[in-house]
Design an enzyme around this catalytic site. Structure first.
Site, PDB file in Angstrom:
ATOM      1  N   GLU A  81      43.437   6.384 162.311  1.00 21.38           N
ATOM      2  CA  GLU A  81      43.634   8.114 162.641  1.00 21.38           C
ATOM      3  C   GLU A  81      43.033   9.061 162.598  1.00 21.38           C
ATOM      4  OE1 GLU A  81      48.317   8.868 160.222  1.00 21.38           O
ATOM      5  OE2 GLU A  81      47.072  10.508 159.240  1.00 21.38           O
ATOM      6  N   ARG A 140      44.562   4.235 158.447  1.00 23.73           N
ATOM      7  CA  ARG A 140      44.093   5.650 158.134  1.00 23.73           C
ATOM      8  C   ARG A 140      42.598   5.692 158.694  1.00 23.73           C
ATOM      9  NH1 ARG A 140      48.231   5.099 156.732  1.00 23.73           N
ATOM     10  NH2 ARG A 140      49.637   5.842 155.691  1.00 23.73           N
ATOM     11  N   SER A 181      24.905   4.330 167.573  1.00 20.99           N
ATOM     12  CA  SER A 181      24.656   3.043 167.666  1.00 20.99           C
ATOM     13  C   SER A 181      26.071   2.379 166.755  1.00 20.99           C
ATOM     14  CB  SER A 181      23.559   2.525 167.439  1.00 20.99           C
ATOM     15  OG  SER A 181      23.400   0.895 167.696  1.00 20.99           O
TER      16      SER A 181
END
Lengths: 149, 149, 149, 149, 149, 149, 149, 149, 149, 149
Positions: G94, G91, G117
């Site tokens: 995604e 997830r 960073s």
């Protein structure tokens, strides 16, 4: 200004002209005054040509200045992966998968730790008559480079 | 019953024995009575050996019967992709990416539609002295096969 | 006969010994009498060592003869792809993705058509003090090889 | 409104203009007043230029406003994977596969746990004369960043 | 000069003409005087046609000279990977994944070390009536080639 | 309880026993009372055997009950991708890349929209004598299944 | 000498001990005196621990000296690709595919050309009560680094 | 009828208009009356807009009705893999590779077996001043969903 | 301490015990008191079991405490890609490739912008008698989740 | 002659017309007289339509004859991999990765060795009201095919 014609567009035009004019790769190589495999690879987009080579090729092939300009550019070398699975090319890759590790052993045994250069390098192709069917003979000939710090 | 020793396990034992006994691949090939590249590839796992070849090789290398049995088996041919990126092997693949499409054109021009066989095929490797640095010369020599329905 | 210890197994033993004995890579390189990056790469499995180098390294690291034998073998060079995504290594790959095509243009402008050899080649690493934070300076230094037929 | 010219289209026009006007990358960099590798990479599409830099470059290269606009845009950085196998670029990747893990060890030994920045970073390229053949010297110079929570 | 129409463009025109004129692949093959699978594959871009074959096909399909020229060119053989996952084609690939190693064993048992040629090769397809549902019968028929040095 | 012996471990033992006892795949198939290609594929791990088949095979091959148990398990079907590039198997994949789209066209022309089943399916292999060299004839024979909602 | 226990082997032992002793990751982090996500990641193999941290963790988890030694080693960072498709981790990937380009735009708008960073960086995770279902709140907090030559 | 303008074509026009009109993403979000990251992602092609949102955005950006129509379509979500290796986006992926398994452990410890939703989900980005350099703070905030049959 | 038995090792033992004891998956599910597909997936390594479920399953299957401990651990979910090409599983993937985009359209038409949850989700399988051959009926049943910021 | 409009071009026109005319997929399916998921998939390019279906659809959608011709062609089935990672489609793939091996076990337990056909197959989608949030219910319904030689 316009972008320079891509090497693959130039190669497509070379291939069309060669076919329509009935010219062999050998005839083009001779006109250019360069080795056969080198010339063919260069016209297909793998080497930059000198202005003289590009112009001679384009005159013979009746191609215009835009092609000649393209043939002089420094290419990004290498082949489309889809092309590597064409059966005629794939057999070389298969031979390399079967014999590559053996060639590595034998290069190290004969020359020590290093490689066959693919830059200081030439390839030749020849037909060898054979009663059991003629043979394709391809020679890879590269300078040995030893690992040297 | 036990499974047959894998070809890669046998190859590792061949490599260790060769090193410890100070034998060259050429010496083993001579003992077997087979061409150098073929013998090396076979011992590395790419060809089945005859019982005589396997036994001669194992006697010379002081390896036992299980290795000889393994060397006679029909292998699954091909190389681990990780091995193909070793620099000594990769240079051949790079040359093929640069010159493969040109070789295809020239095979078709000279022989017609078809391929260089990778089965009815031999490879040789030689050292060619050169004042600018000796050269590795590898010859691929395969029967031409035309597409024939 | 037993197979030769793999280069990665030898590298794991080198790393363990180095840590437990509190030795730096620089100290090992000095003992071997070879450049720092070369020595480190060789001990990690990328170069064959001479018998003297392997024995000096193993004496200092208190490792046995099987490691010394392994360190002398001709390796299959290259890194596991999983390792290439480690952040410390990945930054070099990222820099190459960003600056690679520019380096290609500048090599061709300055030297002509060819490459920087990765065989006749050395790498150095240095620390450069800087008030804004010290810098890692890595130098790739390879012989120019022109495409030469 | 029209979309902004893509960075790769702009790069193709830069390359064509540079060739036809006979300008070197160094001359363009000087005109822009920026480092050589940075300027080349920026013109090839890897860095946004300031309006002044873009306009100076386009005036020198006789390219129009649409190119200058494109050169100022924030790019998506990185190279086409096909380009990374060009031999001139591939040699850097190969060196990284061979020496990357050693560089990681040595960075950690000298600096501790962290990386060489690829952002606070510069690259230089130089030619070093050498009687055995001139050398390509490429320096990667990045700020050390320690893993810091 | 113009580039030659690509084989895939020619195939798209063949498919459109075949549909609009209501011609079967069998009718085209008969006109060409060549085997059914060969003709279909050739028109889809996998074999070069002779001038006579190309002209007969184009006359029947009411396609112009540019298509006929394209059909005579030497193709880069092979299929787009996306096409290989079409269910009608994928079933053949699945059968090969399930039965490929068994076919290898049985070829070696019957013929010795070697392969079924895919060059000296023909394919046939037939419908076999069956009360449980008619069957697709596809025959691969290739010359045995033994590994011969 | 112990896990069931894996199908690949069982296959390795079958292969070793077959070789040492000098049995052909045909002899094993006859003993089992099942078709040749089916039996070979099943013993290599692609089909579950009935208890009777597994016991007959193991009695003939002098293998113990653990192998017989393994041979009755429901396998995960399919081949290791590395195996698919073995030259003897690859030629089938190459033929599919060249002729797959043509077979799709011809199946649709003859049968309508649907597939050749790879489940209600059999494969045969035969040797056909030929003065130009005997031929490997492999027949794929599957029930046509039409797309039916 | 023995090789150092791998980080993944150490992580497996940490996970087993944690479960059997009924300890939470938070309790271990508290014992170590380090942030929660950092400690968990370090114990799973992503950061080197100080000797004190490693010993405190191993005392609490009743693990021996070999684990403590492993936890202090410099890891190769990164996750197995198979792990990245676990739904709980996927997830995040995604979300990054959906919002990554927007985050890039907004970082450039707010900070200029540069990056967040991932080295000078911390992650926190918190539970936020919500009447519609509690929420997982994960904060990525990294120093902005501008592209600086 | 004409096809609807693709979401990526619409995004290119939004980016061009935003630049030429000197509008910030924040200004557009404010005009639309939607959160900043959501609006940016939607304009880049990841969310369908309502007719009101699309028209407000297009009026502000001086884009025509075809763009407004495109912005209302249901997109196929996700990013081009090439974009994911842009350094500014890659740092998030790297952080996920390093901390993903730790986040999974901590989600399970705090919430039980389940996931952070990427659908009932919001992302925020903020700048946090810091004397050592300002920080990019990105918050992923998703509803916890437990595995529930 | 020992590491916890891996989920795949536990699954192999479950499969062996189930076969040797002649138990059906349905019988195990009934013993556990959980749905059939859930129980099977959990025993194959995709869900953590409660202590009661794990102990009931292990008592029935005559497996020891180490298996019961493993079955309670939080798994990394997902399947080995090689397993996904098994024909019985692949047909589902093929159906998804053919009908996935249509399902997306219809979910959006009926429910708006969002997804079918794979977490708040259940799967059932049933046999439906049919005179033309019984049918496998698999139902995916997940809560609709709308994209909600 | 012109090539036939591609199925994806036809699908784009269907999608545009559907949106502009405010037609639902259900209304189009009803007009065609075919099941909802089948019709949607066919219009998106996955099934050939009969001339009557194609004409009815095009009349309703006010699309011309070229679209109707395209909709009758035999498609190459399957989806672009990029589409498969769209969250709405990906959830089905994730469910298959989690439950696929369990479904395989249960199909074999109930039906024996074989598969659910994806050809003699239908899919339905329904909305099931639920106080905790309505549910998406998708049913895969395929004829069982047993492995039958």
């Amino acid at each position: 200004m316009n972008p320079i014609m891509s090497r693959s567009e130039a190669a497509d035009l070379v291939i069309a002209a060669r076919r329509r004019l009935g010219l062999s790769w050998a005839a083009i190589a001779e006109e250019i005054g360069a080795p056969l495999v080198w010339s063919t690879a260069a016209l297909l987009g793998q080497h930059p040509m000198t202005p003289e080579q590009a112009e001679k090729a384009c005159r013979l092939l009746q191609l215009d200045e835009r092609v000649a300009e393209s043939l002089q550019t420094q290419p990004v070398r290498g082949a489309d992966p889809a092309v590597m699975s064409d059966p005629t090319i794939y057999r070389f890759a298969e031979a390399l998968a079967v014999y590559g590790p053996a060639l590595k052993e034998l290069i190290h045994e004969e020359f020590g730790d290093g490689i066959m250069s693919a830059i200081n390098f030439r390839v030749d192709i020849a037909r060898r008559p054979d009663p059991d069917g003629d043979r394709v003979v391809v020679t890879f000939d590269g300078k040995f480079l030893d690992y040297r710090w």
